[in-house]
Design an enzyme around this catalytic site. Structure first.
Site, PDB file in Angstrom:
ATOM      1  CB  SER A   1     -20.878 -12.176   6.410  1.00  0.00           C
ATOM      2  OG  SER A   1     -19.448 -12.235   6.579  1.00  0.00           O
TER       3      SER A   1
ATOM      4  CB  SER B   1     -18.726 -13.815   9.691  1.00  0.00           C
ATOM      5  OG  SER B   1     -19.449 -12.671  10.054  1.00  0.00           O
TER       6      SER B   1
ATOM      7  CE  LYS C   1     -17.324 -13.794   4.108  1.00  0.00           C
ATOM      8  NZ  LYS C   1     -17.279 -13.518   5.563  1.00  0.00           N
TER       9      LYS C   1
END
Length: 484
Positions: free
Chosen positions: A153, A177, A78
């Site tokens: 996210s 997330s 990420k």
């Protein structure tokens, strides 16, 4: 055989038996990324040259017989996790050109395991949003239906695994997330106990809630990654000194006699019928395995989203104050005074969702409103934690839907922030109470979109929730998205 469709367990066998090589495996993923990621947009940065170098180094370890479980396994990271010498943008124009001079602790631990880093996965800007559509660079799509969001996210991380553009990925979870995108994309995502994994090198959103965790094709793969990244870190004052355990130790063990709590509020109005039915069918499957279902209540759930967004936004407004165009981040070319420079830099660098959270957080912390809003939210945090503790006095794990619905369209909810925030109702309490939870697929709706269920455990009891998730996965056949 398509190498990119395999689990880490299968790839490990193939690598160790010399059926395939690490460079060959890595090239298979890079070729697939080149073919499909223009549509999926799961990556912000693809590090092809670095990946092939990692693979060559990993192959030397394999040839020497020194390979660990993750050696040569291609992963996505990420883009809010710092990577030495590789751009870490947080999907924001504010950090568009930021290249960290150091690795996050999790990256040092993965490097010690000789993983192959394929690139940096897209996300909502500064991890704020529930769709990965607030990204300034790559608005990720759901591999099962590219007209739908992958969740947020960590949507890029989940989509990369779902679309077989990575064998596994790291994400971060502040209010769901990791788990929400795992549910939307039909993969498995683990949010560890707060403090179980170091946050050093994770660009902060809400420091008391953020936690790094793995996303993979199944619970076993998640357990192997957690084994690699868990543990105390002197660089992170909030990391736990409690010794990590072998998170694969309980996998495959009988769950007979295990007590599974079913809180009625998680199955009430607001949860789609198809989601509710799929999770309850999974509960009945556990019952057939010998587990006991225990009905219970969590009355504070109705306040959870409000409490979470007050706490998270308050911490975000503080954490993001450093990005002023002077000390950090994008600097505007417009502004005659110090104040104008800061204002213009932040106006240009931040997107609308980040600005919304900053405004909300500053308001909640302002004089005259602190006690009315932030103070009450912190009181609710204690109450929610107490309700979980009460349930765990008699139960081993808690079973809930991961999300109220399946993945929604890319243009839905985005223009209605409150509706988007409400989609976090099933996940935020876990972060508020600092608990571990794992989401794994448990069904599909009439349109073929994945449905996820969440298994919540006691603090630092990741081994049990991994065991429970794995038990279900052994008898559940997951679907694979067809990419075009």
């Amino acid at each position: 055989m398509d190498l990119t469709q395999q689990t880490i367990g299968k790839l490990r066998q193939m690598l160790d038996s010399k059926e395939i090589s690490a460079p060959e495996l890595t090239q298979s993923y890079l070729d697939r990324i080149a073919k499909y990621d223009d549509t999926i947009q799961s990556y912000i940065t693809v590090t092809a040259e670095r990946a092939l170098a990692d693979a060559a180094a990993a192959q030397k370890k394999i040839d020497a017989g020194n390979a660990g479980v993750l050696c040569g396994i291609p992963m996505a990271i990420k883009d809010n996790i710092c990577t030495d010498g590789i751009k870490t943008t947080c999907a924001s124009k504010m950090l568009e050109d930021f290249i960290p001079p150091y690795n996050a602790t999790v990256m040092e631990k993965l490097a010690a395991q000789d993983i192959v880093m394929l690139g940096k996965a897209s996300m909502d800007e500064f991890a704020m949003g529930g769709s990965t559509q607030t990204s300034a660079f790559a608005k990720t799509r759901n591999p099962f239906n590219t007209e739908c969001v992958p969740g947020g996210s960590s949507g890029g991380s989940a989509a990369s695994v779902s679309a077989s553009l990575a064998a596994a990925a790291l994400g971060s979870d502040t209010g769901g997330s990791i788990r929400q995108p795992a549910a939307f994309c039909g993969v498995t995502g683990l949010k560890p106990t707060y403090g179980r994994v170091s946050r050093y090198g994770l660009v902060a959103f809400a420091s008391s809630l953020d936690q790094i965790g793995p996303i993979a094709k199944n619970a076993q793969d998640c357990a192997w990654i957690l084994n690699a990244i868990a543990g105390f870190d002197p660089h992170d004052g909030t990391s736990s000194k409690r010794n990590p355990e072998d998170y694969t130790a309980k996998l495959g063990k009988d769950i007979k006699g295990l007590k599974i709590a079913i809180p009625k509020e998680f199955y009430a109005e607001g949860i789609d019928d198809e989601v509710r039915n799929a999770v309850m069918q999974a509960a009945r499957t556990y019952e057939k395995m010998g587990a006991e279902l225990v009905e219970c209540s969590m009355p504070s759930l109705k306040y959870a989203v409000a409490a979470y967004y007050l706490i998270a936004s308050a911490e975000a407004s503080s954490n993001l104050s450093r990005y002023d165009g002077i000390k950090y981040g994008h600097r505007s070319k417009v502004g005659d005074t110090f104040q104008e420079l800061i204002c213009n830099s932040r106006s240009e660098g931040f997107g609308s969702e980040v600005k919304r959270r900053i405004l909300l957080g500053n308001y909640a912390l302002s004089s005259g409103y602190y006690d009315a809003y932030y103070g009450k939210a912190m009181a609710l945090k204690q109450r929610i934690s107490a309700e979980y503790a009460h349930i765990f006095e008699t139960c081993d794990v808690i079973l809930t839907p991961t999300t109220p619905s399946v993945a929604y369209g890319v243009h839905e909810n985005i223009s209605d922030p409150v509706k988007m925030y409400q989609a976090d109702i099933c996940t935020v309490t876990v972060n508020i109470a600092s608990l571990p939870a794992i989401s794994t697929p448990c069904g599909y709706n009439a349109a073929g979109m994945p449905i996820g269920m969440s298994i919540v455990g006691k603090q630092f009891d990741e081994a049990t929730i991994l065991q429970v998730a794995d038990a279900f996965e052994q008898q559940f056949e997951t679907a694979v998205p067809v990419l075009k």
